[in-house]
Scaffold this active site. Structure first.
Site, PDB file in Angstrom:
ATOM      1  N   LEU A 242     -14.556 -19.286 -43.069  1.00  0.00           N
ATOM      2  CA  LEU A 242     -14.344 -18.273 -44.109  1.00  0.00           C
ATOM      3  C   LEU A 242     -15.311 -17.123 -43.871  1.00  0.00           C
ATOM      4  O   LEU A 242     -16.511 -17.342 -43.722  1.00  0.00           O
ATOM      5  CB  LEU A 242     -14.592 -18.869 -45.493  1.00  0.00           C
ATOM      6  CG  LEU A 242     -14.538 -17.883 -46.673  1.00  0.00           C
ATOM      7  CD1 LEU A 242     -13.115 -17.346 -46.862  1.00  0.00           C
ATOM      8  CD2 LEU A 242     -15.020 -18.548 -47.961  1.00  0.00           C
TER       9      LEU A 242
ATOM     10  N   ILE B 107     -19.197 -20.390 -42.167  1.00  0.00           N
ATOM     11  CA  ILE B 107     -19.180 -19.056 -42.755  1.00  0.00           C
ATOM     12  C   ILE B 107     -19.241 -18.048 -41.617  1.00  0.00           C
ATOM     13  O   ILE B 107     -20.106 -18.137 -40.750  1.00  0.00           O
ATOM     14  CB  ILE B 107     -20.384 -18.842 -43.707  1.00  0.00           C
ATOM     15  CG1 ILE B 107     -20.446 -19.957 -44.767  1.00  0.00           C
ATOM     16  CG2 ILE B 107     -20.284 -17.473 -44.359  1.00  0.00           C
ATOM     17  CD1 ILE B 107     -19.268 -20.043 -45.696  1.00  0.00           C
ATOM     18  N   LYS B 108     -18.305 -17.098 -41.630  1.00  0.00           N
ATOM     19  CA  LYS B 108     -18.266 -16.093 -40.561  1.00  0.00           C
ATOM     20  C   LYS B 108     -19.176 -14.917 -40.906  1.00  0.00           C
ATOM     21  O   LYS B 108     -19.043 -14.307 -41.970  1.00  0.00           O
ATOM     22  CB  LYS B 108     -16.831 -15.603 -40.342  1.00  0.00           C
ATOM     23  CG  LYS B 108     -15.927 -16.664 -39.738  1.00  0.00           C
ATOM     24  CD  LYS B 108     -14.498 -16.179 -39.609  1.00  0.00           C
ATOM     25  CE  LYS B 108     -14.268 -15.431 -38.311  1.00  0.00           C
ATOM     26  NZ  LYS B 108     -12.833 -15.160 -38.088  1.00  0.00           N
ATOM     27  N   ILE B 109     -20.087 -14.627 -39.987  1.00  0.00           N
ATOM     28  CA  ILE B 109     -20.999 -13.488 -40.109  1.00  0.00           C
ATOM     29  C   ILE B 109     -20.794 -12.590 -38.897  1.00  0.00           C
ATOM     30  O   ILE B 109     -20.895 -13.060 -37.755  1.00  0.00           O
ATOM     31  CB  ILE B 109     -22.480 -13.955 -40.135  1.00  0.00           C
ATOM     32  CG1 ILE B 109     -22.734 -14.931 -41.274  1.00  0.00           C
ATOM     33  CG2 ILE B 109     -23.425 -12.754 -40.205  1.00  0.00           C
ATOM     34  CD1 ILE B 109     -22.847 -14.328 -42.636  1.00  0.00           C
TER      35      ILE B 109
ATOM     36  N   SER C  62     -10.125 -17.894 -40.012  1.00  0.00           N
ATOM     37  CA  SER C  62      -9.434 -16.933 -40.876  1.00  0.00           C
ATOM     38  C   SER C  62     -10.228 -15.637 -40.856  1.00  0.00           C
ATOM     39  O   SER C  62     -11.381 -15.603 -40.441  1.00  0.00           O
ATOM     40  CB  SER C  62      -9.348 -17.469 -42.313  1.00  0.00           C
ATOM     41  OG  SER C  62     -10.647 -17.577 -42.884  1.00  0.00           O
TER      42      SER C  62
END
Length: 375
Positions: A108, A139-141, A44
């Site tokens: 996310l 977790i998207k970084i 997402s």
């Protein structure tokens, strides 16, 4: 008989979906894709959530309840996003367990305004990771220069990371090294490595969308370079991806990584992102068909997934045409004189902006709905 989407898995590549929406999960549509197409994960981003939340009534009741509690637009968004990611992760629980933690992930993203703020990114990443409370989330970084230390630190803490917005080979290599360094730091503390997963999301169609007009300009205005430039149209992104895969194989086939692998570590797989075809002159599945190969992921929007199910023809393509790929990249720089580093730098800046704008628009929409409730 397997359909073309399912058959991609026969070549060692996992198909993920670049889409999330509450109704899509609750209706059973997501589970259907897992059962019928072999779907292995979901990604997402702020633009996807903006589409889902601002342009549907799926979230009206939840927004109203949170608004009555006096929550800010930002807090309401996080509540909504975390609930959706948790629900999707629960649907993928069996995939996660059946693949021993290789697949079954839902991603996310941290707030896009934090792309250049490593401390802020880490704080939000830790908070979201704790709230999500699922082993099969990422977790998207953003893989910005500032994001590199955050990626290393979060991996060392045992947080699964999807590194996003990668365009350049040089930056990709630094991201892969940060992942390895994070694992080494974790191993040095005597902490387990076997539950950690990460992907490096290499963006494709946006590269060609920026390079092709530059090539067209050369074709139009410089007869001496026109022939060379014409041969490169629509080929630079795929050539870059094939070269990135060779970096992947070198780093994750090294003795250095094998020492971590012996302790349970998984390689950080390359994930092909931005796989919808922007130029109608090209095949609508070009960024899927051309880059199928072992130990990789392709995340597709719904339209691209539907197209590939309909007329894809999978085969192992990643290791083929490597000489051609490197020739394309050298011709671009040495003959046509387009600086790919300048292109990828600009793409990173634009990529951050393309997530900030829909995110801000989403917060404004939530805020207007919040104000209506608390009037």
């Amino acid at each position: 008989m397997k359909n073309p989407l399912e058959r991609i898995g026969d070549y060692g590549q996992s198909v993920w979906l670049d889409y999330i929406r509450r109704k899509f999960i609750a209706s059973g549509e997501l589970k259907k894709l897992i059962d019928e197409d072999g779907l292995k994960g979901v990604t997402s981003n702020p633009a996807i959530f903006e589409e889902a939340i601002a342009r549907s009534d799926d979230y009206a009741e939840s927004i109203s309840e949170s608004a009555k509690q006096g929550k800010s637009a930002q807090d309401i968004f996080l509540d909504l996003a975390i609930a959706d990611v948790q629900s999707a992760a629960d649907v993928f629980k069996d995939v996660y367990e059946q693949t021993n933690g290789l697949d079954g992930y839902v991603s996310l993203e941290v707030s896009p305004s934090l792309a250049l703020d490593p401390e802020g990114s880490m704080t939000e990443a830790r908070s979201s990771w704790e709230r999500l409370n699922r082993p099969n989330v990422m977790i998207k970084i953003p893989g910005t220069k500032e994001g590199i230390p955050a990626i290393k630190q979060l991996i060392s803490e045992g947080i699964n990371i999807n590194v996003t917005l990668l365009f350049s080979l040089e930056r990709y290599e630094k991201v892969a090294e940060a992942y390895i360094e994070g694992l080494e730091a974790r191993a040095a503390k005597g902490e387990p490595l076997d539950k950690i997963a990460s992907v490096a999301s290499f963006f494709l169609s946006r590269i060609d969308s920026m390079v092709d007009p530059m090539l067209e300009e050369v074709i139009k205005n410089d007869q001496s370079k026109a022939l060379a430039a014409r041969k490169l149209l629509g080929k630079v992104a795929i050539a870059s991806a094939r070269d990135a895969y060779q970096i992947y194989k070198r780093l994750f086939g090294s003795d250095r990584f094998k020492a971590l692998e012996a302790k349970g570590a998984k390689p950080q797989r390359l994930l092909w992102a931005s796989t919808s075809t922007k130029n109608k002159a090209y095949s609508d599945v070009i960024y899927v068909e051309s880059l199928i190969g072992p130990d990789t992921v392709n995340t597709m929007p719904v339209e691209t997934m539907n197209a590939y199910r309909d007329h894809g023809n999978p085969s192992n393509q990643l290791d083929g045409n490597l000489e051609e790929a490197r020739y394309i990249l050298s011709e671009l720089v040495d003959v046509v004189e387009i600086n790919l580093n300048d292109v990828t730098r600009k793409l990173e800046e634009e990529g951050i902006d393309k997530f900030i704008k829909p995110f801000n628009s989403l917060l404004e929409t939530i805020d207007s709905k919040r104000v209506e409730v608390v009037k």
